[in-house]
Design a protein around this motif. Structure first.
Motif, PDB file in Angstrom:
ATOM      1  N   CYS A  30      43.102  26.139  39.433  1.00 62.56           N
ATOM      2  CA  CYS A  30      42.129  24.984  39.376  1.00 62.56           C
ATOM      3  C   CYS A  30      42.370  25.535  37.535  1.00 62.56           C
ATOM      4  N   GLY A  31      43.669  26.810  36.941  1.00 56.56           N
ATOM      5  CA  GLY A  31      43.157  26.749  35.440  1.00 56.56           C
ATOM      6  C   GLY A  31      41.987  27.995  35.444  1.00 56.56           C
ATOM      7  N   MET A  32      41.486  28.408  36.021  1.00 54.62           N
ATOM      8  CA  MET A  32      41.415  29.906  35.808  1.00 54.62           C
ATOM      9  C   MET A  32      41.866  30.927  35.497  1.00 54.62           C
ATOM     10  N   PRO A  33      41.642  31.826  34.867  1.00 57.00           N
ATOM     11  CA  PRO A  33      42.751  32.409  34.215  1.00 57.00           C
ATOM     12  C   PRO A  33      42.626  33.880  35.296  1.00 57.00           C
ATOM     13  N   LYS A  34      43.465  34.198  35.666  1.00 59.38           N
ATOM     14  CA  LYS A  34      43.615  35.379  36.493  1.00 59.38           C
ATOM     15  C   LYS A  34      43.167  36.906  36.244  1.00 59.38           C
ATOM     16  N   GLU A  35      43.012  36.946  35.509  1.00 57.99           N
ATOM     17  CA  GLU A  35      42.568  38.128  34.344  1.00 57.99           C
ATOM     18  C   GLU A  35      40.790  38.096  34.683  1.00 57.99           C
ATOM     19  N   ASP A  36      40.515  37.060  34.989  1.00 57.99           N
ATOM     20  CA  ASP A  36      38.545  36.932  34.846  1.00 57.99           C
ATOM     21  C   ASP A  36      37.685  37.621  36.287  1.00 57.99           C
ATOM     22  N   VAL A  37      38.866  37.759  37.171  1.00 56.69           N
ATOM     23  CA  VAL A  37      38.300  38.349  38.424  1.00 56.69           C
ATOM     24  C   VAL A  37      39.343  39.391  39.608  1.00 56.69           C
ATOM     25  N   ASP A  38      38.796  40.366  39.371  1.00 57.62           N
ATOM     26  CA  ASP A  38      39.595  41.235  40.867  1.00 57.62           C
ATOM     27  C   ASP A  38      39.094  41.330  42.041  1.00 57.62           C
TER      28      ASP A  38
ATOM     29  N   HIS B   5      42.972  32.143  44.789  1.00 58.21           N
ATOM     30  CA  HIS B   5      44.102  31.093  44.419  1.00 58.21           C
ATOM     31  C   HIS B   5      43.798  29.764  44.112  1.00 58.21           C
ATOM     32  N   LEU B   6      42.539  29.358  44.809  1.00 65.19           N
ATOM     33  CA  LEU B   6      42.009  28.167  44.253  1.00 65.19           C
ATOM     34  C   LEU B   6      41.625  27.563  42.292  1.00 65.19           C
ATOM     35  N   LEU B   7      40.985  28.946  42.505  1.00 65.25           N
ATOM     36  CA  LEU B   7      40.279  29.142  41.471  1.00 65.25           C
ATOM     37  C   LEU B   7      41.388  28.723  40.193  1.00 65.25           C
ATOM     38  N   HIS B   8      42.471  29.114  40.718  1.00 65.67           N
ATOM     39  CA  HIS B   8      43.348  29.624  39.645  1.00 65.67           C
ATOM     40  C   HIS B   8      44.611  28.387  39.235  1.00 65.67           C
TER      41      HIS B   8
ATOM     42  N   PRO C 279      34.168  40.284  37.080  1.00 63.77           N
ATOM     43  CA  PRO C 279      33.510  40.670  38.590  1.00 63.77           C
ATOM     44  C   PRO C 279      35.163  41.438  39.180  1.00 63.77           C
ATOM     45  N   VAL C 280      34.490  41.941  39.845  1.00 62.64           N
ATOM     46  CA  VAL C 280      35.508  42.580  40.558  1.00 62.64           C
ATOM     47  C   VAL C 280      34.662  42.871  42.235  1.00 62.64           C
ATOM     48  N   MET C 281      35.134  41.672  43.813  1.00 65.20           N
ATOM     49  CA  MET C 281      35.189  41.043  44.854  1.00 65.20           C
ATOM     50  C   MET C 281      35.678  42.041  45.512  1.00 65.20           C
ATOM     51  N   LYS C 282      34.551  42.349  46.111  1.00 65.01           N
ATOM     52  CA  LYS C 282      35.408  43.759  47.480  1.00 65.01           C
ATOM     53  C   LYS C 282      34.671  42.550  49.055  1.00 65.01           C
ATOM     54  N   PRO C 283      35.207  41.174  49.250  1.00 66.11           N
ATOM     55  CA  PRO C 283      34.735  40.755  50.769  1.00 66.11           C
ATOM     56  C   PRO C 283      35.206  42.078  51.578  1.00 66.11           C
ATOM     57  N   ALA C 284      35.013  42.233  52.395  1.00 68.03           N
ATOM     58  CA  ALA C 284      34.499  42.814  54.131  1.00 68.03           C
ATOM     59  C   ALA C 284      36.272  42.592  54.562  1.00 68.03           C
ATOM     60  N   GLU C 285      36.695  43.858  54.453  1.00 74.02           N
ATOM     61  CA  GLU C 285      38.166  43.447  55.132  1.00 74.02           C
ATOM     62  C   GLU C 285      39.035  42.988  56.402  1.00 74.02           C
ATOM     63  N   LYS C 286      37.844  42.237  57.426  1.00 76.71           N
ATOM     64  CA  LYS C 286      38.267  41.637  58.251  1.00 76.71           C
ATOM     65  C   LYS C 286      38.579  39.892  57.148  1.00 76.71           C
ATOM     66  N   VAL C 287      37.515  39.768  56.243  1.00 77.22           N
ATOM     67  CA  VAL C 287      37.403  38.237  55.669  1.00 77.22           C
ATOM     68  C   VAL C 287      37.991  38.740  54.666  1.00 77.22           C
ATOM     69  N   ALA C 288      38.821  38.805  54.271  1.00 79.61           N
ATOM     70  CA  ALA C 288      39.339  39.423  52.661  1.00 79.61           C
ATOM     71  C   ALA C 288      40.000  38.139  52.217  1.00 79.61           C
ATOM     72  N   LEU C 289      41.247  37.649  53.175  1.00 75.56           N
ATOM     73  CA  LEU C 289      41.881  36.413  53.035  1.00 75.56           C
ATOM     74  C   LEU C 289      41.563  34.828  52.972  1.00 75.56           C
ATOM     75  N   VAL C 290      39.662  35.340  52.952  1.00 75.78           N
ATOM     76  CA  VAL C 290      39.070  34.483  52.605  1.00 75.78           C
ATOM     77  C   VAL C 290      39.336  33.861  51.366  1.00 75.78           C
ATOM     78  N   MET C 291      38.628  34.970  50.817  1.00 75.05           N
ATOM     79  CA  MET C 291      38.256  34.921  49.372  1.00 75.05           C
ATOM     80  C   MET C 291      39.468  34.670  48.489  1.00 75.05           C
ATOM     81  N   GLU C 292      40.969  35.829  48.573  1.00 76.98           N
ATOM     82  CA  GLU C 292      42.093  35.055  48.685  1.00 76.98           C
ATOM     83  C   GLU C 292      42.385  34.353  47.721  1.00 76.98           C
ATOM     84  N   GLN C 293      42.368  33.350  49.365  1.00 82.11           N
ATOM     85  CA  GLN C 293      42.977  32.086  49.713  1.00 82.11           C
ATOM     86  C   GLN C 293      41.890  31.350  47.960  1.00 82.11           C
ATOM     87  N   PHE C 294      40.307  31.729  48.423  1.00 76.66           N
ATOM     88  CA  PHE C 294      39.231  30.467  47.626  1.00 76.66           C
ATOM     89  C   PHE C 294      40.055  30.896  45.692  1.00 76.66           C
TER      90      PHE C 294
END
Length: 154
Positions: free
Chosen positions: A68-76, A63-66, A46-61
Motif C-alpha cells: 500500500c506504499g509504506m516504506p520498508k524501513e519504517d518498521v522492523d 507485506h500488505l502495508l508495503h 517500531p520494532v515488531m516482535k510477534p510470538a514465534e508461533k504466529v510471526a507469519l501473520v505479522m509478516e504478511q500484514f
C-alpha cells in the motif's frame, strides 16, 4: 473547534524514538496492529516482535502495508525467540517496550529494561460477574472462547 462555544482543541505529536512491540500468540493481529499504528502515527520507529508461533501473520500484514506504499524501513520485524529479543531490547537504543503477554515474562522484561516497559494486561483476561449470573460453567466456557478461540481474533 471544541464541543462548546469558544472552546478550542489542539493535538501535538512528539516522536518518542525507537519502540519495541512484543505481541502475544492469541491476538496475532489486533493487539500488535493497534500498537504499531499508534507508534507510527506518533513518528516513532517500531520494532515488531510477534510470538514465534504466529510471526507469519505479522509478516504478511507488513507485506500488505508495503504494497500500500509504506516504506520498508519504517518498521522492523524480529522473528526470534525470547533471548534474542531480550538482547535487542536491552542493548539497542529502544526507548520503550510495549508488551502484552504473561505476568512471568512481563516481570522479567520490567527487570531487564529497568522499567522501560508498558505492560498491557499482564496475562489476565479479567471478567466482572454480577450477582444475577446463573450459569457459571457457561461463563467459564465463554471466557475460554474469548481468550483462545480463533486465536483471539473476534
Amino acid at each position: 473547534p471544541g464541543d462548546h462555544y469558544g472552546q478550542q482543541s489542539n493535538g501535538y505529536r512528539w516522536p518518542y524514538g525507537p519502540v519495541a512491540i512484543v505481541a502475544p500468540f492469541n491476538f496475532p493481529l489486533e493487539i500488535p496492529v493497534l500498537q504499531l499504528m499508534g507508534a507510527l502515527y506518533m513518528g516513532n520507529k517500531p520494532v515488531m516482535k510477534p510470538a514465534e508461533k504466529v510471526a507469519l501473520v505479522m509478516e504478511q500484514f507488513l507485506h500488505l502495508l508495503h504494497h500500500c506504499g509504506m516504506p520498508k524501513e519504517d518498521v522492523d520485524l524480529l522473528n526470534c525467540r525470547g533471548p534474542v529479543a531480550e538482547k535487542l531490547i536491552t542493548t539497542a537504543p529502544i526507548r520503550l517496550t510495549q508488551f502484552t503477554g504473561s505476568s512471568k515474562v512481563s516481570e522479567h522484561i520490567l527487570e531487564v529494561t529497568r522499567g522501560k516497559v508498558k505492560v498491557e494486561d499482564a496475562g489476565f483476561d479479567w471478567k466482572i460477574l454480577g450477582p444475577d449470573v446463573q450459569d457459571i460453567d457457561y461463563i467459564a466456557w465463554q471466557c475460554d472462547q474469548d481468550a483462545y478461540a480463533t486465536s483471539g481474533q473476534k
